[in-house]
Design an enzyme around this catalytic site. Structure first.
Site, PDB file in Angstrom:
ATOM      1  N   GLU A  34      -9.360   5.312  -3.088  1.00 38.66           N
ATOM      2  CA  GLU A  34     -10.446   4.342  -3.178  1.00 38.66           C
ATOM      3  C   GLU A  34     -10.241   3.595  -4.495  1.00 38.66           C
ATOM      4  O   GLU A  34     -10.348   4.181  -5.579  1.00 38.66           O
ATOM      5  CB  GLU A  34     -11.789   5.065  -3.179  1.00 38.66           C
ATOM      6  CG  GLU A  34     -12.984   4.162  -3.276  1.00 38.66           C
ATOM      7  CD  GLU A  34     -13.318   3.509  -1.953  1.00 38.66           C
ATOM      8  OE1 GLU A  34     -13.940   2.435  -1.993  1.00 38.66           O
ATOM      9  OE2 GLU A  34     -12.971   4.074  -0.900  1.00 38.66           O
TER      10      GLU A  34
ATOM     11  N   ALA B 141      -9.171  -2.543  -1.053  1.00 37.99           N
ATOM     12  CA  ALA B 141     -10.627  -2.590  -0.991  1.00 37.99           C
ATOM     13  C   ALA B 141     -11.101  -1.655   0.105  1.00 37.99           C
ATOM     14  O   ALA B 141     -11.014  -1.977   1.279  1.00 37.99           O
ATOM     15  CB  ALA B 141     -11.079  -4.015  -0.708  1.00 37.99           C
ATOM     16  N   CYS B 142     -11.561  -0.488  -0.240  1.00 37.67           N
ATOM     17  CA  CYS B 142     -11.819   0.575   0.723  1.00 37.67           C
ATOM     18  C   CYS B 142     -13.247   1.094   0.603  1.00 37.67           C
ATOM     19  O   CYS B 142     -13.979   0.726  -0.304  1.00 37.67           O
ATOM     20  CB  CYS B 142     -10.833   1.726   0.515  1.00 37.67           C
ATOM     21  SG  CYS B 142      -9.097   1.191   0.451  1.00 37.67           S
ATOM     22  N   THR B 143     -13.636   1.965   1.534  1.00 38.08           N
ATOM     23  CA  THR B 143     -14.932   2.629   1.498  1.00 38.08           C
ATOM     24  C   THR B 143     -14.735   4.084   1.880  1.00 38.08           C
ATOM     25  O   THR B 143     -14.043   4.381   2.862  1.00 38.08           O
ATOM     26  CB  THR B 143     -15.936   1.984   2.472  1.00 38.08           C
ATOM     27  OG1 THR B 143     -15.979   0.574   2.250  1.00 38.08           O
ATOM     28  CG2 THR B 143     -17.322   2.566   2.282  1.00 38.08           C
TER      29      THR B 143
ATOM     30  N   ASN C 186     -12.009   4.197   4.817  1.00 40.68           N
ATOM     31  CA  ASN C 186     -11.439   2.965   5.345  1.00 40.68           C
ATOM     32  C   ASN C 186     -10.340   2.513   4.399  1.00 40.68           C
ATOM     33  O   ASN C 186     -10.591   2.307   3.206  1.00 40.68           O
ATOM     34  CB  ASN C 186     -12.488   1.857   5.425  1.00 40.68           C
ATOM     35  CG  ASN C 186     -13.441   2.015   6.578  1.00 40.68           C
ATOM     36  OD1 ASN C 186     -13.250   2.865   7.440  1.00 40.68           O
ATOM     37  ND2 ASN C 186     -14.482   1.201   6.593  1.00 40.68           N
TER      38      ASN C 186
END
Length: 505
Positions: A95, A2-4, A23
């Site tokens: 992502e 779970a990234c940004t 992230n």
């Protein structure tokens, strides 16, 4: 995962750099220790097999040296995550993005099937575990990265939905996988930035260009036929919107994904649209948020760190809200969360000599409480404070020190936030002095970039200069991190529920 992700085109950045940042977050309920290393050609495998899917790929004999941020504990694969190679090409992967049932029914993900009885195992496709290792050592430009990974996806497939960014001094490309074997990519406009919060993000796509000259768009060679045969284009005007065709619009997106994009766009374009109130143009629930925008001012590396650390400051959704109506506090998934493993930001600077052109910025742990620092990746090794992370908690490594700082500062947020702000400002100021002085030394040694971006070959002495700069940055980081660790430890100890002193009597 779970990234940004945020991508910043060269005309949108403060110094003409291309910037890609992400992230890297662990899934709910666990944390993944990370380290920062340099992979030399002799250490790069020639036959690669994925640990999770058992997919085997034969690799070329001429890999380049590259940086990576792999898992520190063996057992689930390399997960190299983010890096820069000798040609100053950056990559971050991946992502994790979402799709819909129509796409998955038309081109299912390639999942690993273990052996059962007399039926042999079936290898799965490639994924986040594998991409950086299979692509980054072999590409000389961002565009080449898209094409190499695209060919691998068409041949081996993928076991998950992915968003991947590639950068060089001139271009940034964003690539999204579609089902098991299809993909689409778009060049980020130079004057724009892009935000990506775990959703398929592309909101427009030129198939004519992608299947023709490929100037601004690229895709798998049968994408048009795939769309038509499976009735995936939902547009009424014939203009393909990949987000509608290939993405998801679940209720969960409005809690987990779209609010993050809303907050990032709101930060960089506060006056372009109305973001708040009953007459807002866009809200945290909007499914039609722009994929890319021209910012209202140029974007700095500090901006990127701030937005990837954010938890909806200045809105009713901040989980640390201490005043006013708290009924919506913590309603949406923050960008900077407790289970961030690291933030990786690649900055490619066209006005610098080749030796020092790339900077790889890193932060470990929860971004709301850490600091990001730059390292020169064009070196033979990294500092032990970053490269020696293991599975045991230790203040001898930056990863674990950052985790400890975050947990203690969160527990004493009101008292510790001041220490974190001073820590961030002090470290960033000190390391920028190191980078400025090192850039000057390298320019004096190697010359400056010419009008076409070419410069003199960096002498061998440049490597030693860059290594010394990285050593200084690591030492500053270690010294200042130890100081703030003691400060937040004292603050957290002071608010323990069993506190008592003789003077209380």
């Amino acid at each position: 995962m779970a990234c940004t992700t945020i991508l910043v085109g060269k005309k949108a950045s403060y110094d003409g750099s291309t910037i890609i940042a992400r992230n890297d977050d662990s899934g709910a309920g666990h944390y993944t220790p990370k380290k920062y290393v340099i992979v030399r050609p002799k250490e790069q495998p020639r036959t690669y097999t994925s640990v999770l899917t058992h997919c085997t790929v034969q690799l070329p004999e001429n890999p380049m040296r590259y940086s990576a941020v792999p898992d520190a504990v063996e057992g689930k694969g390399i997960w190299a995550a983010c890096g820069v190679n000798e040609k100053n090409v950056g990559m971050t992967a991946t992502e994790t993005i979402t799709s819909n049932e129509r796409v998955m029914g038309a081109d299912p993900l390639v999942l690993y099937t273990p052996a059962h009885g007399d039926v042999p195992e079936k290898a799965g496709g490639l994924g986040e575990e594998d991409f950086v290792v299979l692509v980054l050592p072999y590409i000389s430009s961002a565009r080449e990265g898209v094409l190499r990974l695209g060919a691998l996806l068409e041949q081996y497939g993928t076991n998950e939905m992915n968003g991947i960014a590639f950068s060089d001094a001139d271009e940034i490309w964003w690539m999204e996988t579609i089902g098991g074997h299809h993909w689409a990519a778009r060049r980020v406009p130079d004057e724009c930035y892009v935000v990506m919060p775990n959703q398929l993000g592309l909101d427009s796509f030129d198939l004519e260009d992608a299947l023709g000259e490929g100037k601004e768009y690229l895709c798998s060679k049968d994408l048009r036929a795939f769309i038509e045969e499976n009735h995936l284009d939902l547009s009424l005007d014939g203009v393909l919107n990949p987000r509608d065709a290939f993405g998801s619009h679940d209720d969960a997106d409005h809690v987990y994904n779209t609010p993050r994009a809303w907050y990032m766009l709101r930060y960089f374009n506060p006056r372009t649209y109305v973001w708040d109130g009953p007459d807002a143009d866009y809200t945290p629930l909007s499914d039609d948020l722009p994929w890319c925008m021209v910012p209202e001012r140029k974007i700095t590396t500090e901006d990127v760190k701030y937005i990837l650390s954010s938890h909806y400051q200045g809105t009713p959704y901040d989980p640390y809200l201490s005043y006013g109506d708290k009924s919506m506090s913590g309603a949406y998934r923050s960008i900077g969360i407790n289970r961030t493993d690291f933030l990786g930001m690649v900055q490619i600077r066209p006005d610098q000599p080749e030796a020092s052109r790339a900077l790889q910025w890193l932060a470990f742990g929860s971004n709301a409480f850490n600091v990001i620092v730059p390292f020169y990746p064009n070196v033979p090794h990294t500092e032990p404070y970053l490269s020696s992370t293991c599975g045991e908690v230790s203040t001898d490594t930056w990863y674990w020190t950052s985790r400890l700082i975050a947990a203690l500062a969160d527990a004493s947020f009101k008292k510790s936030q001041f220490h974190i702000e001073r820590y961030t400002f002090t470290v960033q100021s000190m390391v920028r002095v190191v980078i400025r002085e090192t850039d000057q030394k390298i320019r004096a040694l190697c010359g400056t970039a010419g009008p076409e971006g070419a410069d003199q070959e960096a002498p061998a002495q440049a490597e030693e200069i860059l290594l010394e700069a990285n050593r200084q940055v690591a030492q500053i980081l270690q010294d200042e991190s130890q100081k703030v660790l003691k400060q937040v430890l004292d603050e957290a100890t002071g608010v323990m529920k069993n506190q008592y002193s003789r003077s209380d009597a």
